[in-house]
Design a protein around this motif. Sequence first.
Motif, PDB file in Angstrom:
ATOM      1  N   ASN A 175       0.880  -1.287  -0.012  1.00 52.22           N
ATOM      2  CA  ASN A 175       0.168  -0.023   0.001  1.00 52.22           C
ATOM      3  C   ASN A 175       0.804   1.497   0.065  1.00 52.22           C
ATOM      4  OD1 ASN A 175       0.903  -0.448   2.530  1.00 52.22           O
ATOM      5  ND2 ASN A 175      -0.848   0.370   3.501  1.00 52.22           N
ATOM      6  N   LYS A 195       2.383   4.545  -1.161  1.00 57.56           N
ATOM      7  CA  LYS A 195       1.964   5.496  -2.124  1.00 57.56           C
ATOM      8  C   LYS A 195       2.627   6.739  -1.873  1.00 57.56           C
ATOM      9  CE  LYS A 195      -2.979   4.040  -2.640  1.00 57.56           C
ATOM     10  NZ  LYS A 195      -3.059   3.560  -3.837  1.00 57.56           N
ATOM     11  N   TRP A 196       2.642   7.752  -3.047  1.00 57.54           N
ATOM     12  CA  TRP A 196       3.228   8.884  -2.955  1.00 57.54           C
ATOM     13  C   TRP A 196       2.263   9.734  -2.170  1.00 57.54           C
ATOM     14  CZ3 TRP A 196       8.287   9.779  -4.046  1.00 57.54           C
ATOM     15  CH2 TRP A 196       8.907   8.949  -4.812  1.00 57.54           C
ATOM     16  N   GLY A 238      -0.975  10.345  -3.876  1.00 59.45           N
ATOM     17  CA  GLY A 238      -1.919   9.387  -4.113  1.00 59.45           C
ATOM     18  C   GLY A 238      -1.431   8.422  -5.136  1.00 59.45           C
ATOM     19  N   ASP A 239      -0.318   8.852  -5.913  1.00 60.71           N
ATOM     20  CA  ASP A 239       0.127   7.861  -6.874  1.00 60.71           C
ATOM     21  C   ASP A 239       0.699   6.694  -6.315  1.00 60.71           C
ATOM     22  OD1 ASP A 239      -0.336   9.534  -8.670  1.00 60.71           O
ATOM     23  OD2 ASP A 239       1.678  10.282  -9.206  1.00 60.71           O
ATOM     24  N   ASP A 240       0.617   5.518  -6.634  1.00 65.67           N
ATOM     25  CA  ASP A 240       1.177   4.210  -6.427  1.00 65.67           C
ATOM     26  C   ASP A 240       2.697   4.308  -6.337  1.00 65.67           C
ATOM     27  OD1 ASP A 240      -1.140   2.812  -5.765  1.00 65.67           O
ATOM     28  OD2 ASP A 240      -1.190   1.671  -7.596  1.00 65.67           O
ATOM     29  N   LYS A 273       6.231  -4.241  -7.502  1.00 63.82           N
ATOM     30  CA  LYS A 273       6.487  -4.015  -5.783  1.00 63.82           C
ATOM     31  C   LYS A 273       7.859  -4.948  -5.461  1.00 63.82           C
ATOM     32  CE  LYS A 273       3.185  -1.317  -4.561  1.00 63.82           C
ATOM     33  NZ  LYS A 273       3.264  -0.260  -4.041  1.00 63.82           N
ATOM     34  N   HIS A 277       9.922  11.867  -6.590  1.00 66.42           N
ATOM     35  CA  HIS A 277       8.733  11.535  -7.404  1.00 66.42           C
ATOM     36  C   HIS A 277       9.081  12.100  -8.851  1.00 66.42           C
ATOM     37  CE1 HIS A 277       4.318  12.600  -8.934  1.00 66.42           C
ATOM     38  NE2 HIS A 277       3.952  11.071  -8.257  1.00 66.42           N
ATOM     39  N   ASN A 302       7.053  10.605   0.050  1.00 66.38           N
ATOM     40  CA  ASN A 302       6.327   9.076   0.578  1.00 66.38           C
ATOM     41  C   ASN A 302       6.329   9.135   1.924  1.00 66.38           C
ATOM     42  OD1 ASN A 302       8.848   8.630   0.442  1.00 66.38           O
ATOM     43  ND2 ASN A 302       8.715   6.636   0.448  1.00 66.38           N
ATOM     44  N   MET A 345      -1.606   9.557   2.908  1.00 67.25           N
ATOM     45  CA  MET A 345      -1.232   8.341   2.038  1.00 67.25           C
ATOM     46  C   MET A 345      -0.066   7.548   2.445  1.00 67.25           C
ATOM     47  SD  MET A 345      -3.633   8.816  -0.450  1.00 67.25           S
ATOM     48  CE  MET A 345      -4.770  10.015  -0.964  1.00 67.25           C
ATOM     49  N   TRP A 384       1.882   4.782   3.920  1.00 64.20           N
ATOM     50  CA  TRP A 384       1.722   3.467   4.131  1.00 64.20           C
ATOM     51  C   TRP A 384       1.395   2.853   5.730  1.00 64.20           C
ATOM     52  CZ3 TRP A 384       4.035  -0.333   7.071  1.00 64.20           C
ATOM     53  CH2 TRP A 384       5.543   0.135   7.496  1.00 64.20           C
TER      54      TRP A 384
END
Length: 534
Positions: A98, A100-101, A104-106, A160, A186, A212, A233, A235
């Motif tokens: 889970n 994310k940045w 909200g980006d993965d 991942k 990012h 992140n 956001m 994790w």
Amino acid sequence: MKKYYICFLCITVLSCSQQEPLLDTALDNQILHWGNGSEPQSLDPHIATGVPEHHVLIALCEGLTITNPKGGDNLPGVAQAWDISDDGLIYTFFLQPNAKWSNGDDLVAEDFVWSWKRILTASLGSQYPDMLYYLKNAEEYHAGKIQDFSEVGVEAIDAKTLKVTLRAPTPFFTKLLSHYSTWPVHKKTILNFGEIDNRNGEWTRPGNFVCNGPMKLKSWELNKKIIVDKNPMYWDYKQVQLNEIHYYPIVNESTEDRMFRAGQLHVTNVVPLEKCPVYLEQNNPNLRVDPYMGTYFYRTNTTIDSLNNKKVRKALAYAIDRKMIVDNVSKCGQQPAYSFTPPGSAGYEPNTEIPYDPELAKQLLAEAGYENGVNFPVLEILFNTQEGHRKIALAIQQMWQENLNINVELVNQDWKVYLSRERIGDFQISRAGWIGDYVDPNTFLDTLRANRGNNKTGWTNDTYETLMQKANSTNDNALRYDLLGQAEKILIDEMPIIPIYTYVRQYQISSDVKGWHPNFLDHHHPKFVYLERD
């Protein structure tokens, strides 16, 4: 009745009713107020170099591992787990599903590949690319010897899963991954404001910054305050109890001390030198003096004619009475430094000596062609604005003038100008401190290797380089420490840096702050810190 508090930028008038409940309000709202010493030079993890920057960045971004707040092995960060091959060359990291940045980006494995390509891009001008030289072909890519980044030992197996291939076994590799130079950035955000090697920092401004970590950048008022707030956001969002952290760039130590005693800060950056022995005698319950993996030293510019002779550098080193400095100037439990690496770093004990011997110092200076200091050029000590640095510089100025009969001038610059002058070699002697990036002696000795961004002395030594290469090519810790010890002896014999004392971490902290554990690196991940009154 009104109380008047001298602020570091202006005079602020606060009524008692305004002043006294500040930490009460902070307690209710979980807002940590932190004295951070200096205005950060940059919040770009690949450009930053200092402790004030780290304090903020550890809230905003996160690497594959994080420092254990209680000491010991690193803990999972963005990587929830990892495997290491039997030969110690291949690390496979499995990212948090889970992760994310902050927008909200993965967060995916390819983000690390691109980020590591960025810090290894020579035109970026990072001072920390060598943190990744342990990867296969990383140094060659940074030096321009290979052009294809796919030949560097990092690849995304899937979204991942990140595979890292090292050039040699590196026992401390997972430790160094908690350092901000290895953290992801990012890609889309950076490229929105320029190319991969853009240094202008526009992407790090409020409203632009994407990372992140457990916090996100809310505001940045230059020379006043940085505010970060909780990142929904993140994790491990549920673990984070703080809602905000306010960082204050308070250069004046006495001002910071007054702010703490007035209830405006939870944590200070330092304790004024003159106050530490008083607070120790008073058993001040807020005072902390913790072990700290750091060395306070003077950096010499060996490219300057007068400092290119090691006899001159050793004369300067032997003319300093370190015990007098720690007993009468710093006065807070520091220990005289006779090595660059602090004794006891991960069990490493350097076997080096730096005597206080004014007569030998005079003899060495005479052998270098400057008998009784005659014709020795005026020597300049550069230091960043802080009262403690000034007092130490004054003491050393007096020692060099009395023991060597040379003229010494002091030059005081703010943090950003000081760092810039060091980076371009615009200094003769500069005040410096090195805090370990990870708990291993290599984090000190590696910085003085040739072409290291944090060397800054111009000094190189082929034998030293060979010993460091051998030390970084074995998993045999006893052999590695023996090789590092040999390298340390060469360093102290050549004296491109002049160790002065081993740091302690002296600061004040409110009893409201919980989850703040003393550790050798003084790393405090915000997800473990919270406010609670007993």
